[in-house]
Design an enzyme around this catalytic site. Structure first.
Site, mmCIF file in Angstrom:
data_model
loop_
_atom_site.group_PDB
_atom_site.id
_atom_site.type_symbol
_atom_site.label_atom_id
_atom_site.label_comp_id
_atom_site.label_asym_id
_atom_site.label_seq_id
_atom_site.Cartn_x
_atom_site.Cartn_y
_atom_site.Cartn_z
ATOM 1 N N HIS A 102 0.807 -1.143 0.007
ATOM 2 C CA HIS A 102 -0.150 0.074 -0.022
ATOM 3 C C HIS A 102 0.981 1.439 0.150
ATOM 4 O O HIS A 102 0.737 2.068 -0.898
ATOM 5 C CB HIS A 102 -0.918 0.046 1.170
ATOM 6 C CG HIS A 102 -1.690 1.306 1.614
ATOM 7 N ND1 HIS A 102 -2.700 1.740 0.401
ATOM 8 C CD2 HIS A 102 -1.496 2.089 2.234
ATOM 9 C CE1 HIS A 102 -3.065 2.830 0.809
ATOM 10 N NE2 HIS A 102 -2.345 3.314 2.124
ATOM 11 N N HIS A 136 1.072 4.727 -2.547
ATOM 12 C CA HIS A 136 1.362 6.071 -2.502
ATOM 13 C C HIS A 136 2.535 6.716 -3.235
ATOM 14 O O HIS A 136 2.723 7.682 -3.940
ATOM 15 C CB HIS A 136 1.662 6.404 -0.890
ATOM 16 C CG HIS A 136 0.313 6.205 -0.062
ATOM 17 N ND1 HIS A 136 -0.331 7.492 -0.037
ATOM 18 C CD2 HIS A 136 -0.238 5.603 0.830
ATOM 19 C CE1 HIS A 136 -1.313 7.367 0.713
ATOM 20 N NE2 HIS A 136 -1.311 6.053 1.418
ATOM 21 N N SER A 142 -3.643 0.167 -4.393
ATOM 22 C CA SER A 142 -2.986 -0.721 -3.989
ATOM 23 C C SER A 142 -3.795 -2.275 -3.530
ATOM 24 O O SER A 142 -3.573 -3.000 -3.128
ATOM 25 C CB SER A 142 -2.149 -0.188 -2.807
ATOM 26 O OG SER A 142 -3.289 0.026 -1.795
ATOM 27 N N GLU A 199 -6.673 8.999 -0.962
ATOM 28 C CA GLU A 199 -6.866 7.630 -0.746
ATOM 29 C C GLU A 199 -7.729 6.872 -1.488
ATOM 30 O O GLU A 199 -7.651 5.777 -1.986
ATOM 31 C CB GLU A 199 -7.097 7.520 0.788
ATOM 32 C CG GLU A 199 -6.135 7.689 1.758
ATOM 33 C CD GLU A 199 -4.906 6.718 1.770
ATOM 34 O OE1 GLU A 199 -4.890 5.575 0.977
ATOM 35 O OE2 GLU A 199 -3.932 6.945 2.662
HETATM 36 FE FE LIG Z 1 -2.549 5.280 2.745
#
Ligand SMILES: [Fe+2]
Length: 297
Positions: A162, A167, A227, A208
């Site tokens: 993730h 990111h 992700s 997000e």
């Molecule tokens: Fe995050």
């Protein structure tokens, strides 16, 4: 909201200095003593880290590297189908390895020349003020552990997949990195926990779990979607609402359940104007101010 990758496992340090990661009963690795020991070791590395020191290196096992290879290949495939052009270009420039888990130093070396961002280790949940505030210095706190090998395409908590494939692929875009930077600058102006929570929630529904319309199709740019092998396909079935800061900062959501509402921008420029613009001018009064405006801006 989405069931995957959102709750960090608590980390504690005992009187003897031993670091323990507390996995939930449903965690795929909870009954694997070797995995639990491994998680404690990796968390201890992050706990011992002090800013300015060399970044800790994790000596990943063959099993862990195999998990990365599987999930990295699957997510690359999904990305091509579901991610927006800005993320695809950023991922291409960043060039994360598909054959091994990059150390945080390797991620930083690739990311820094593109947008000035660097990765530092986190054992688990980093306090909101510290996590978001460090974006002002272009620092991203990242966990280094990997999900359990029995379920390579699932994790109940944010792991290196993730933090890095989500990111870093987003942070490699100068346009998205600039928004993170505004988030960090805003945190320095905030004194109340209410305002900080509002900032975190707007971030949640944009960086997000944000989606954007592109050539008539809905594509994602949020790190949580990028992700997540399972959820990346779900967003097209969600109720899509136009960007609305007042709503994004206050709408109730349960991170342990699927929530069928996402906020969809018409373009990256709109994300920059509305979300980036909001963070750029945010102060403690902003939550009240946006609530009193009919457009929620
Ligand atoms: Fe995050």
């Amino acid at each position: 909201m989405f069931t995957e990758a959102q709750l960090y496992s608590p980390v504690t340090t005992g009187a003897d200095g031993d670091v323990t990661v507390h996995l939930s009963d449903e965690h795929p690795g909870v009954h694997d003593p070797a995995y639990r020991t491994r998680r404690n070791t990796i968390a201890a590395l992050a706990m011992a880290y002090r800013p300015g020191e060399p970044l800790p290196r994790v000596d990943y096992t063959a099993e862990e590297q195999e998990v990365w290879r599987i999930v990295s290949a699957e997510l690359a495939r999904k990305r091509r189908r579901y991610a927006c052009a800005e993320v695809l270009a950023a991922a291409e420039h960043l060039g994360l390895p598909a054959d091994h888990i990059p150390q945080l130093g390797e991620v930083s070396e690739k990311l820094f020349p593109l947008t000035g961002f660097r990765y530092v280790p986190a054992a688990g949940l980093v306090p909101l003020r510290q996590f978001f505030g460090s974006f002002a210095d272009r620092i991203f706190h990242s966990t280094q552990y990997i999900r359990h090998h029995s379920a390579p395409l699932y994790t109940p908590e944010p792991d290196a997949v993730h933090e890095i494939l989500g990111h870093a692929n987003q942070l490699a875009s100068p346009r998205f990195a600039a928004i993170y930077n505004e988030v960090g600058a805003a945190v320095a102006r905030l004194e109340t926990d209410t305002a900080l929570k509002f900032l975190a929630d707007v971030f949640w529904f944009s960086m997000e779990f944000g989606v954007v319309r592109e050539h008539g199709e809905v594509r994602c740019y949020g790190a949580g979607l990028l992700s997540s092998f399972g959820e990346i396909e779900e967003f097209r079935g969600a109720e899509l609402r136009p960007l609305n800061i007042a709503e994004m900062g206050t709408v109730d959501y349960d991170i342990t359940h699927y929530q069928p509402v996402l906020y969809c921008a018409d373009s990256i420029a709109e994300i920059e104007d509305m979300v980036g613009g909001f963070f750029a001018g945010m102060d403690d009064e902003s939550p009240l101010r946006v609530a009193s405006q009919p457009t929620g801006k």
